[in-house]
Design a protein around this motif. Structure first.
Motif, PDB file in Angstrom:
ATOM      1  N   SER A 195      -4.933  -3.225  16.847  1.00  0.00           N
ATOM      2  CA  SER A 195      -3.923  -4.551  16.992  1.00  0.00           C
ATOM      3  C   SER A 195      -4.368  -5.419  17.979  1.00  0.00           C
ATOM      4  CB  SER A 195      -2.549  -3.524  17.469  1.00  0.00           C
ATOM      5  OG  SER A 195      -1.661  -4.393  17.735  1.00  0.00           O
ATOM      6  N   GLN A 196      -3.605  -6.484  17.781  1.00  0.00           N
ATOM      7  CA  GLN A 196      -3.941  -7.487  18.760  1.00  0.00           C
ATOM      8  C   GLN A 196      -3.077  -7.254  20.017  1.00  0.00           C
ATOM      9  OE1 GLN A 196      -6.473  -9.633  17.094  1.00  0.00           O
ATOM     10  NE2 GLN A 196      -5.221 -10.808  18.511  1.00  0.00           N
TER      11      GLN A 196
ATOM     12  N   ASP B  68       2.715  -7.977  19.097  1.00  0.00           N
ATOM     13  CA  ASP B  68       2.006  -7.537  17.896  1.00  0.00           C
ATOM     14  C   ASP B  68       1.459  -5.999  17.750  1.00  0.00           C
ATOM     15  OD1 ASP B  68       2.208 -10.112  16.815  1.00  0.00           O
ATOM     16  OD2 ASP B  68       0.338 -10.665  17.676  1.00  0.00           O
TER      17      ASP B  68
ATOM     18  N   THR C 111       9.346 -10.105  13.355  1.00  0.00           N
ATOM     19  CA  THR C 111       8.322  -9.191  14.181  1.00  0.00           C
ATOM     20  C   THR C 111       7.417  -8.632  13.324  1.00  0.00           C
ATOM     21  OG1 THR C 111       9.603  -7.374  14.655  1.00  0.00           O
ATOM     22  CG2 THR C 111       9.811  -9.074  16.241  1.00  0.00           C
ATOM     23  N   ARG C 112       6.064  -8.335  13.836  1.00  0.00           N
ATOM     24  CA  ARG C 112       5.211  -7.660  12.792  1.00  0.00           C
ATOM     25  C   ARG C 112       4.057  -6.958  13.753  1.00  0.00           C
ATOM     26  NH1 ARG C 112       2.289 -13.247  10.835  1.00  0.00           N
ATOM     27  NH2 ARG C 112       1.654 -13.826  12.676  1.00  0.00           N
ATOM     28  N   TRP C 113       3.515  -6.092  13.035  1.00  0.00           N
ATOM     29  CA  TRP C 113       2.294  -5.205  13.571  1.00  0.00           C
ATOM     30  C   TRP C 113       1.054  -6.185  13.123  1.00  0.00           C
ATOM     31  CZ3 TRP C 113      -1.018  -2.604   9.933  1.00  0.00           C
ATOM     32  CH2 TRP C 113      -2.289  -1.983  10.877  1.00  0.00           C
ATOM     33  N   VAL C 114       0.083  -6.646  13.886  1.00  0.00           N
ATOM     34  CA  VAL C 114      -1.098  -7.428  13.356  1.00  0.00           C
ATOM     35  C   VAL C 114      -2.343  -6.407  13.897  1.00  0.00           C
ATOM     36  CG1 VAL C 114      -2.332  -9.478  13.665  1.00  0.00           C
ATOM     37  CG2 VAL C 114       0.310  -9.486  13.580  1.00  0.00           C
TER      38      VAL C 114
ATOM     39  N   GLY D  26      -1.281  -7.796   8.447  1.00  0.00           N
ATOM     40  CA  GLY D  26      -0.003  -7.425   9.147  1.00  0.00           C
ATOM     41  C   GLY D  26       1.056  -6.920   8.338  1.00  0.00           C
TER      42      GLY D  26
END
Length: 907
Positions: free
Chosen positions: A257-258, A271, A283-286, A377
Motif C-alpha cells: 500500500s502507498q 491510501d 477514497t480507495r486502497w492503492v 486500486g
C-alpha cells in the motif's frame, strides 16, 4: 537548547521550507545580524543527531507550520520549546530538496502575530532569508519550575503537548510527564492520569523521508512491513500504543500500500487498506508503485467466523496513475471465485455459498496494461452489502476527573496562501486519513460530564465556498468549476475588487464559465476582464461567450479594456471563457460589467459567526451533538484552523452570535461548549465532517474543573548564578515539591545536585530535561554534564599515545631505510615460482591486507607506524617486543578515544 551566554535568549528554529535540516552548531553572526548572535540552531532532518523523542516533537511542529494547520497557541508552543527566533528560508530549490513552499509557514506566523525582525538576500519583496522573533519568549524563563500537584500526567507522545496547549488543556508554564515516563514515587499529580490522548499511535516510519514519512495506524496484530530494530522514533519508555480497530473485523491488511512505510515515494496513510471498506466512494486502497499489479491482494479477517453470501468490489478506474484491473479473484475459506472486471469499472458482485469463513480476500489476477508493474486500486469492498467502521483504541482508561484529547491527519488542499494570490497545484491534494470522521474508543471507568471543543478546518468544496458569499443574496456568482475545489480560488474572488485574488477553473472543465444571478433584472452593456497577477497571469482567457435570454454573443478579450455588448436585460447571465492555446484552464482576476456593479469587497477579518449546527457533529454515548464554528472568513479561505464547540440549538444567543464568538476569542476551545453527560463504559467518540467543516482536533475537560494557575508563574523562584557549556549554577528559593525543567533534550549525562544531594531526573513533555526538587528551604543547584570530566582525561590520553606511536615510527624509519640500501638486491628468479615462494607472497599480501584493516580501525598513522616497525624487525633493527608495544599502543589510543566518545554519546 539553552543558551551558553544568555539563557533567556531562546533558540532559533530553522524552517527550510520543508521540514527541518537538523544541525547542532553555534551560529554567531556579525553586525547587522546581531539578532542571532550566540544562539543555538534547533532544526530537523533525516540525520538523527538528537534523541528520537525530540525528533518526534520537531516533526509535529514542522508539520503544523509548513501545512498551515498551526493553531492560535503557536507563540506559546514555540516559547515552551525555548525557541526565540524562527528563520524561514526562501532560497531553496524545492524540486531538488523536496521542501514545501514556505507560504503556509508565513501565513501561520502572521496569524500568530510574529513579525519579521530581519531579512537578508533576495529582493525587498521576496528576501532569501527571513528572521522572525518570538516576542513572548522572554516572558517564560529558560529555567522553569512547576509545583508537583500542577504537573499533568499524560498518556501520549512527545508531540502531545502541542495539541494540549492549542486546546487549552495545558498552560504555557505547566510541565507534563508522559505516563510511561512517570517516576515510581509519583512524578505527576497524585490523582493519577490527568489527560488521555491518542498521541502514541502504532505507526511505522520511513526513516529516509522527512515529509510524509509515517504509515497508516496499524492494528494490534498487523505485522511490521520492514524488519528493523525500531519502527518509529521512541516516545515514552513504557507507552501503550493506540491501535486501529474495526467493527466486526479483527484486521484489514494488504499485500502492499502507498500507506505502508515500505512503499516508494511519499507515504500516504489515506491510501491504506482501510480506505477500501470505509463506505466512501471517494477514497480507495492503492498498492505500492514498485510491485506487480496483478499480484496484489486485500484481506479482511473477521473477529470470529462469519456467514458470507456476497462480496461486491468496486475497482478504481479512469486514473492515469493506476493500472486498469482486468480480473479479480475472491477467496473466502475454501471458496475461490474469479471474475472479469468490466472495462468501464462497474462494481463486480461475487456470490458465495453462505458458509462461515474466517476471512475474505480479494486478489487482483490480471490487468489490462502491457506493463504489469505499477499501482492498482480498489475504491470499495462490500461484504454482505456493508462496510466496516474504523476506530482508534486509546489504551488509557478515563475517570470523571480525566480530560481527553485526539487529533487526526487532515486533508490537504491544492492551494497555499501566497500573499493574496495563492499558489495552486493538484500534486498537493491529499484526502484525510479518516475521511468519514475521527472515531476514538475510550473506556470510561465512571460516568461524568465533560465540555467538548476543538479545532476544525474548512473543507475544499462548494459548501465552504458558499460561506464566502454575501448574506443579502441580491446577487450570486457561481462557477462551473474551481481548481481543486479550493475556496481560495472560488468564484467569490472574481468580483471582490482585488485583482491580486482570482478565480481559477479546473483543468477538466472544457467550458469554464461564471454564472451571475440577480434578484431583479439588470441591464448589461459590456464587460471587462482583468487578468490575474503573478503565476496565473498567463491563464487569462482570450475570448468570452455571453449567454442570456436574448441569445449568445462572442467577444474577444485583450488587455483590460471594456468590451461592448449588445445591451441585454436579464436576471441571469452566463459568461463562458475560452482558454489560451495550450492552456487547460482560465484565471480571472476581476470581472466587471458595464451596467450593474457586481463588485463586492471581501474582508478576510469578517467573523464567521457561531450558528449552532454548522460545525462537524459529534456523536458519543448514543447522542448526536450539534456544534458551532467560530473564526474568520480568512480562515475559511486559507484553510487554517477555526474553533468548534458543542452547542444547544434551543439556547438563546446561538443564532447568529458573531459578537459572542468575537468576545470568546481568548476562551479555550474546550471551555466554550455545553456540558455533555457520558456514562461509564466503552464508548466511541465520533466527530463526523459536515459539508463545510471537518474536525482537526477534539478535546474534553471535566465540567466544572478549572485549569490550574500554572501559566507564566513559577512554583519556586530561580536565580541563574552561572551558565557554562557543561555546568550551570542556580539558586532555588524555598517552596513545595516541584519539577525543575529546561527546554532542551533530555540526556542522562546531565546531573543536578541540590546542596550536594543528587536530584531525581525526569523527562518532561516526553523530551525535555527535568529534575524533581524536594519540598524545603531550597539552596544552590549545580547542573553539570558528568561525562565531561572523563572525556577531558581520555581524549588527551589518547592523543598522547598516538603522538608517541608516530614519534617511534619516525625514529625507526631512517635506520630501516639505511639498512635496506646496504643489502644487495636479489635478482628475480627466471624459473616458475616454487611452492615456498607462493607461500611467502601470500603471507606478504595477507600482511598488507591486515595493515589496511588496521588503518581503518586505528587510523592511518597507527597503520604506518606498525608497518615501519614490522619492516625494521625484518631488517633486524629492532626486537619483536618493540613491535608488540607499537602495535598495542594504537589499540590503546583507539580504545581511549572511542571509549571517551561513546561514554559521552551514550549518556
Amino acid at each position: 537548547e539553552a543558551q551558553a551566554e544568555d539563557p533567556a535568549r531562546g533558540a532559533a528554529l530553522v524552517l527550510p521550507g520543508s521540514g527541518f535540516a537538523h544541525h547542532d552548531w553555534g551560529w554567531t553572526l556579525d553586525e547587522p545580524l546581531v539578532v542571532l548572535g550566540g544562539v543555538r540552531v534547533v532544526a530537523r532532518s533525516q540525520v538523527p543527531l538528537v534523541p528520537g523523542q525530540t525528533i518526534r516533537f520537531l516533526d509535529a511542529l514542522d508539520r503544523d507550520l509548513t501545512r498551515g494547520s498551526a493553531g492560535g497557541a503557536l507563540v506559546d508552543q514555540l516559547t515552551r520549546a525555548g525557541i526565540g527566533h524562527v528563520v524561514v528560508r526562501h532560497d531553496l530549490d524545492r524540486a531538488a530538496t523536496g521542501s514545501p513552499d514556505p507560504a503556509a509557514t508565513l501565513a501561520a506566523l502572521e496569524r500568530a502575530g510574529l513579525e519579521p525582525e530581519a531579512a537578508f538576500g533576495g529582493s525587498e519583496e521576496q528576501p532569501a532569508v527571513q528572521v522572525f522573533a518570538v516576542r513572548a519568549a522572554a516572558s517564560l524563563p529558560v529555567v522553569r519550575t512547576t509545583e508537583a500537584k500542577d504537573v499533568l500526567q499524560v498518556a501520549g507522545a512527545p508531540e502531545t503537548a502541542l495539541g494540549l496547549q492549542d486546546l487549552g488543556l495545558l498552560q504555557p508554564g505547566q510541565a507534563t510527564v508522559l505516563a510511561g515516563d512517570a517516576t515510581p514515587d509519583g512524578g505527576a499529580s497524585d490523582a493519577g492520569l490527568d489527560v488521555s490522548t491518542d498521541g502514541a499511535q502504532r505507526r511505522e516510519r520511513a526513516f529516509g523521508r522527512v515529509d510524509e514519512s509515517t504509515s497508516v495506524v496499524l492494528g494490534p496484530d498487523d505485522p511490521w512491513r520492514v524488519r528493523r530494530a525500531a519502527h518509529d522514533y521512541p516516545g515514552a519508555d513504557d507507552e501503550q500504543p493506540v491501535v486501529a480497530g474495526y467493527r466486526g473485523l479483527a484486521s484489514v491488511t494488504a499485500s502492499s500500500s502507498q500507506g505502508y512505510a515500505d512503499t516508494f515515494g511519499p507515504v500516504t496513510p489515506q491510501d491504506g487498506p482501510h480506505a477500501a471498506i470505509d463506505g466512501l466512494l471517494d477514497t480507495r486502497w492503492v498498492s505500492s508503485v514498485v510491485t506487480r499489479g496483478d499480484r496484489q491482494w486485500w484481506r479482511a479477517r473477521f473477529s470470529s467466523p462469519r456467514v458470507v453470501r456476497e462480496v461486491e468490489v468496486l475497482p478504481a478506474v479512469q486514473d492515469g496513475a493506476l493500472l486498469t484491473i482486468r480480473s479479480i479473484e475472491v477467496v473466502a475459506g475454501d471458496q475461490r471465485r474469479e471474475v472479469q472486471v468490466p472495462a468501464g469499472g462497474a462494481p463486480v458482485r461475487v456470490a458465495l455459498d453462505g458458509s462461515r469463513v474466517p476471512s475474505v480476500e480479494v486478489r487482483i489476477t490480471g490487468v489490462r496494461n502491457r506493463d504489469t508493474r505499477g499501482r492498482v486500486g480498489l475504491r470499495e469492498i462490500w461484504i454482505n452489502g456493508t462496510g466496516a467502521e474504523r476506530h482508534l483504541v486509546a489504551p488509557a482508561e478515563v475517570d470523571a476527573r480525566t480530560a481527553w484529547a485526539a487529533r487526526t491527519v487532515p486533508a490537504r488542499r491544492a492551494c497555499l496562501p501566497r500573499g493574496r494570490l495563492p499558489d495552486c497545484s493538484t500534486d498537493r491534494i491529499r484526502s484525510a486519513e479518516e475521511a468519514d470522521g475521527m472515531v476514538r474508543r475510550w473506556t470510561f471507568t465512571e460516568g461524568g460530564r465533560w465540555q467538548l471543543g476543538g479545532r476544525a478546518l474548512a473543507r475544499a468544496g462548494l459548501a465552504a465556498s458558499r460561506l464566502l458569499e454575501p448574506l443579502d443574496r441580491q446577487q450570486t456568482v457561481i462557477a462551473t468549476s474551481v481548481f481543486g475545489d479550493d475556496p481560495q480560488v472560488s468564484a467569490r474572488f472574481a468580483h471582490d475588487g482585488d485583482p491580486r485574488t482570482a478565480w481559477l477553473s479546473a483543468g477538466q472543465d472544457r467550458v469554464p464559465a461564471l454564472v451571475l444571478q440577480w434578484d431583479r433584472p439588470r441591464r448589461v452593456r459590456g464587460l471587462r476582464v482583468v487578468a490575474a497577477t503573478g503565476p496565473a497571469a498567463d491563464l487569462a482567457p482570450v475570448a468570452a461567450l455571453v449567454r442570456s435570454g436574448a441569445g449568445v454573443q462572442r467577444v474577444a478579450l485583450g488587455g483590460e479594456v471594456a468590451v461592448p455588448l449588445d445591451p441585454v436585460r436579464t436576471r441571469r447571465l452566463e459568461i463562458a471563457f475560452v482558454p489560451r492555446e495550450g492552456r487547460d484552464r482560465v484565471a480571472v482576476g476581476e470581472l466587471q460589467l458595464l451596467g450593474p456593479d457586481v463588485t463586492v469587497p471581501f474582508d478576510p477579518a469578517t467573523p464567521t459567526g457561531a450558528v449552532c449546527g454548522l460545525g462537524p457533529p459529534v456523536q458519543v454515548a448514543g447522542r448526536s451533538l450539534p456544534t458551532r464554528v467560530a473564526g474568520t472568513m480568512g480562515d475559511v479561505v486559507d484553510g487554517t484552523p477555526l474553533t468548534w464547540s458543542t452547542c444547544d440549538p434551543g439556547a438563546p444567543g446561538d443564532e447568529g452570535a458573531e459578537d459572542e464568538a468575537a468576545g470568546e476569542a481568548e476562551v479555550a476551545p474546550v471551555d466554550r461548549g455545553t456540558a455533555v453527560e457520558i456514562p461509564a463504559g466503552t464508548h466511541d467518540v465520533r466527530a463526523a465532517p459536515s459539508a463545510e467543516f471537518a474536525a482537526l482536533t477534539l478535546g474534553a475537560r471535566p465540567s466544572g474543573a478549572d485549569p490550574p494557575d500554572a501559566g507564566e508563574g513559577a512554583a519556586r523562584d530561580v536565580t541563574v548564578r552561572g551558565w557554562e557549556d557543561d555546568r550551570r549554577t542556580l539558586q532555588i528559593a524555598a517552596g513545595p515539591r516541584a519539577l525543575l525543567w529546561l527546554p532542551h533534550s533530555l540526556s542522562d549525562g546531565w546531573v543536578a545536585e541540590l546542596d550536594g544531594e543528587r536530584l531525581e531526573a525526569q523527562r518532561v513533555d516526553g523530551w525535555q530535561q527535568g529534575w524533581w526538587l524536594p519540598a524545603g528551604a531550597g539552596g544552590a543547584v549545580e547542573i553539570r554534564f558528568a561525562p565531561q570530566g572523563t572525556y577531558d582525561v581520555v581524549l588527551p590520553g589518547g592523543l598522547a599515545v598516538s603522538s608517541a606511536v608516530l614519534l617511534a615510527g619516525l625514529l625507526t624509519l631512517p635506520g630501516a631505510v639505511r639498512r635496506s640500501r646496504e643489502r644487495p638486491t636479489r635478482p628475480w628468479p627466471a624459473a616458475r615460482p616454487t611452492a615456498r615462494g607462493r607461500r611467502v607472497r601470500a603471507r606478504r599480501l595477507s600482511l598488507v591486507a591486515l595493515l589496511v584493516v588496521w588503518g581503518v580501525v586505528a587510523g592511518p598513522v597507527a597503520a604506518l607506524a606498525t608497518g615501519v616497525a614490522l619492516a625494521a624487525v625484518r631488517r633486524r633493527r629492532v626486537q619483536w617486543w618493540l613491535v608488540a608495544v607499537l602495535g598495542a599502543a594504537p589499540l590503546l589510543a583507539t580504545l581511549l578515544d572511542l571509549g571517551g566518545g561513546w561514554w559521552q554519546v551514550g549518556l
